[in-house]
Write an enzyme that holds these catalytic residues in place. Structure first.
Site, PDB file in Angstrom:
ATOM      1  N   CYS A 107      36.170  33.215  15.189  1.00  0.00           N
ATOM      2  CA  CYS A 107      34.913  33.665  15.805  1.00  0.00           C
ATOM      3  C   CYS A 107      35.196  34.649  16.940  1.00  0.00           C
ATOM      4  CB  CYS A 107      34.130  32.475  16.354  1.00  0.00           C
ATOM      5  SG  CYS A 107      33.612  31.282  15.110  1.00  0.00           S
TER       6      CYS A 107
ATOM      7  N   ASP B 117      59.474  41.842  51.172  1.00  0.00           N
ATOM      8  CA  ASP B 117      59.379  42.707  52.339  1.00  0.00           C
ATOM      9  C   ASP B 117      59.623  41.814  53.557  1.00  0.00           C
ATOM     10  OD1 ASP B 117      58.604  44.919  54.046  1.00  0.00           O
ATOM     11  OD2 ASP B 117      56.730  43.817  54.343  1.00  0.00           O
TER      12      ASP B 117
END
Length: 813
Positions: free
Chosen positions: A93, A505
């Protein structure tokens, strides 16, 4: 004479919205570019509403038109629409819904989600409306509607209808089941029925009750399955419709026209048809309940925002709907109330519980000037706030949108499932037909052939295959959101589980991101306060954390005005102050100027973990400012947790090597890449291979986008968040380990579901067909097949729901 244009028929219309047009020449160029695409008959571009109306025919396509605009530098804007789609019951479906949507003009991508009953459509902005797309899906046999805030609660309606139909079917089926199966199990009961009402009367009663079951609660299977079968695209409903009708039709012939059947084959299977409907309805009821639990995360987030708020207007307090409030409105928040919208505190003091946003249980103190977020809970103090963001712009709305988008995504692992499920139901119907034929040729009779064929039809379960991936994604991303981890892109869930290392970082990610000035070392002929004032003047318009530290250190000094400000990411900034050129930043910014006696001082400061910020006045080094940033309390725990998960950590920073090494020693990170410019971060991250990168600043955005998975600190900049795949709302680096552990657990859950779904069908379809019967093995009856089929989907859903219990602490284990 005038040119005669040939009459062209079959033209199609399309509206696109080119981005970046700013003048009439842009309009003219855009029109020329579009007109040059083969097949375009007319292109009209308007600068007023930034639209392009195009009439075209083959070979032009919406994709070709959009590509032409992109090449010209005016890319067509895209939009995402969400449709509520009812009637999808299996993976085939969802495939049909996606194909219908992709066939609509301007649709780029469409994803249908069986678990959430939604379809997400990406299209060129203005190419189609949500209503038009919904109408196309509805014509294909599915009830679709644009999803809006005012849409009815379809899940509640579905649950109520399923519950009603399941109870009705069960009440009608119980007498049929007791009469027929009771007679088989207890011979005395069979003889009692035959001696009282008679076998024929019993069969007629079963016919009536079973017909009511099929025509009433079971009608849904025929209403959806038969049209799908006639379109040549059968689905799960088609299997149930064919199987139950075959059992009912055969039994009806045996009841009312027994002469058409051999004497040995005159049996009825009404109870099989009725029980199949009952069991499948019960299975779908449990599925609907489980899907509701799977989507509980979004539902819970939506419930966090109050429906109304008290607005202060001209000294009068008025309670108004939240939708009617605009930016700038003054809102009154009582103790214990939820804050309705994002804003700024203008009066009062309190502590606010922000656990819904960050996962941190400790309340955060709020006073005048502090930011507050809609959905968080006010403590014991009263607050007056000014609304700054409303509607879809609030943090809560963005979180809901992010989670919803991730939950509707398709992972790469789903591609194989899609290819299989596309052909699954037709293959099953072919196997069922072959089973009946073989049993007719080699079996004892027509009745046994029917039982085997119906069992094959009923036991096949594409529902489980269709639900295996999306339900796990829904629950996994929902649970992650509750723990403060937002997956902006669903496919990041799979990629994150496959990474081999993590790059961080430094500033704002592993450290607090709020550095403080620790040392001010002026050069010859310059005072300490003058050095700070000059640096603060240049940094006045910079958003870098180090700039903020310098500005705070110079708050009590007379401000200086800077002109001609410019910044160089990764280097620093410069401006003219009092007629002199002032440069502030790293040693790279000084362009080879001699640091003189300040050089050894800078080396000493770096070794102590402090960042040296240089200042040059005209063409000479004029001083040095040292800035230190505290390491986040949980940063080392995050690195250790990743180590336990088998992921080594690296640091990629633009800071000085000495500072980076000092921070690395404190956190236990030995892989240090320091002094890296923003462009260099991309190269470093790419060189890491399958790595995630964690950052928070504007200069981290390229690396976040280039990494296998970009993870943004939610307390960072919007640019970084938009470039990332995953957002840590709390800013706690431990969230990286939580995200990795959750992604691995979710992918493991998906693999379990897929193994079950495929293994179930591979193992039980042959058993239902009777392959084991010649060897003395069992053959499943249609009723047992229906029970097994219903259990298959429920198993997948239940297994996925286990992810709701995944604790944050588990991510660190």
């Amino acid at each position: 004479m005038t040119d005669q244009q040939p009459i062209r028929t079959g033209l199609r219309s399309l509206r696109l919205h080119p981005d970046g047009m700013s003048c009439a020449s842009c309009v003219a160029r855009t029109e020329r570019v579009l007109a040059a695409v083969p097949g375009v008959a007319e292109a009209r571009v308007s600068l007023a509403d930034e639209s392009a109306d195009i009439r075209y025919s083959d070979p032009a396509t919406p994709e070709a038109l959009a590509e032409a605009l992109a090449r010209a530098g005016y890319p067509a804007r895209q939009e995402r629409l969400t449709l509520s789609v009812e009637g999808m019951s299996c993976a085939s479906c969802t495939g049909r819904v996606e194909r219908v949507l992709k066939a609509q003009p301007g649709v780029i991508e469409a994803t249908a989600n069986l678990a959430s009953r939604r379809a997400q459509v990406t299209l060129w902005e203005g190419a189609a409306t949500a209503a038009a797309l919904a109408q196309a899906v509805t014509k294909a046999g599915f009830a679709a509607s644009p999803l809006t805030a005012d849409a009815p609660d379809r899940r509640a309606e579905e649950m109520a209808m399923l519950r009603r139909d399941a109870w009705l079917a069960a009440l009608l089926t119980i007498p049929v089941f007791l009469v027929e199966m009771g007679g088989h199990l207890v011979p005395a009961f069979h003889h009692w029925i035959a001696g009282t009402i008679g076998t024929q009367t019993s069969w007629i009663a079963q016919f009536l009750l079973t017909s009511l079951v099929l025509a009433g609660p079971g009608r849904r299977f025929y209403a959806k399955g038969v049209p799908a079968l006639l379109r040549g695209a059968p689905d799960m409903n088609s299997l149930v419709a064919v199987g139950t009708f075959a059992a009912w039709a055969y039994s009806t012939v045996a009841t009312f026209a027994p002469g058409l059947l051999p004497a040995a084959a005159r049996s009825v299977y009404f109870e099989a048809a009725a029980v199949i409907v009952v069991l499948i309805l019960l299975g779908r009821l449990m599925e609907a309940r489980a899907r509701g639990q799977a989507g509980a995360a979004i539902a819970g987030l939506l419930r966090l925002q109050p429906k109304t708020a008290r607005v202060s207007r001209d000294g009068t307090e008025t309670e108004v709907p939240i939708e009617s409030i605009g930016p700038g409105a003054i809102l009154l928040i009582r103790p214990g109330e939820r804050i309705p919208l994002d804003g700024v505190v203008v009066a009062g003091e309190s502590a606010v519980d922000e656990s819904m946003l960050t996962g941190e249980a400790l309340p955060v103190a709020k006073a005048e000037g502090a930011d507050v977020t809609g959905g968080t809970v006010n403590g014991t103090g009263a607050l007056t706030m000014r609304a700054t963001r409303v509607g879809a712009d609030t943090v809560l709305a963005r979180i809901v949108a992010m989670v919803g988008e991730a939950q509707g995504a398709k992972l790469p692992v789903q591609a194989l499932v899609d290819r299989i499920t596309l052909r699954f139901v037709p293959v099953v119907m072919g196997v069922a037909a072959l089973t009946v034929l073989v049993w007719l040729l080699f079996g004892p009779g027509l009745g046994e052939a029917l039982v085997a064929g119906v069992s094959v039809l009923i036991i096949a379960c594409p529902c489980a295959m269709g639900l295996a991936t999306p339900v796990s994604i829904m629950v996994g991303t929902g649970r992650a959101a509750e723990l403060g981890v937002l997956f902006r892109k669903g496919e990041a869930l799979q990629r994150l589980s496959e990474i081999e290392r993590v790059g961080f970082d430094k500033t704002g990610t592993l450290t607090e991101g709020r550095p403080q000035v620790t040392d001010v070392l002026p050069g010859e002929g310059l005072g300490r306060e003058e050095l700070l004032a000059l640096a603060a003047a240049v940094e006045a318009r910079s958003e870098h954390p180090l700039a903020g530290a310098i500005r705070r250190a110079a708050e009590d000094l007379p401000p200086l005005e800077a002109e001609g400000f410019s910044s160089r990411p990764g280097h620093g900034a410069e401006a003219r102050v009092a007629g002199r050129r002032v440069r502030v930043g790293s040693l790279r910014m000084m362009e080879g100027l001699d640091p003189g006696p300040l050089g050894p001082e800078a080396a000493r400061l770096e070794a102590e973990g402090r960042t040296p910020v240089w200042l040059a006045l005209d063409d000479r080094i004029a001083g040095l400012i040292a800035v230190a940033d505290r390491v986040k309390p949980t940063a080392r725990a995050a690195v250790e947790a990743l180590g336990r998960l088998g992921l080594p950590a690296a640091m990629v920073t633009g800071d000085a090597p000495g500072v980076a090494r000092a921070i690395g020693r404190e956190l236990g990170i030995s892989d240090i890449h320091a002094g890296v410019l923003p462009g260099g971060k991309v190269e470093e991250v790419t060189a890491m291979g399958r790595a995630a990168f964690v950052g928070d600043g504007i200069n981290d955005a390229p690396a976040l986008a280039a990494a296998e998975v970009g993870i943004a600190i939610g307390t960072g900049t919007d640019v970084a968040i938009e470039a990332a795949d995953v957002v840590l709302m709390s800013g706690d680096p431990v969230g990286v380990a939580t995200a990795v552990a959750l992604s691995r657990r979710t992918m493991r859950n998906i693999r379990q579901n897929l193994a079950w779904a495929f293994g179930y069908n591979v193992a039980l379809i042959p058993v239902a067909a009777g392959v084991l019967v010649p060897f003395g093995g069992p053959q499943l009856s249609p009723m047992l097949a229906a029970g097994a089929m219903a259990f298959s989907s429920v198993f997948v859903l239940t297994n996925a729901l286990r992810l709701r219990r995944a604790p944050a602490a588990e991510a660190l284990a």
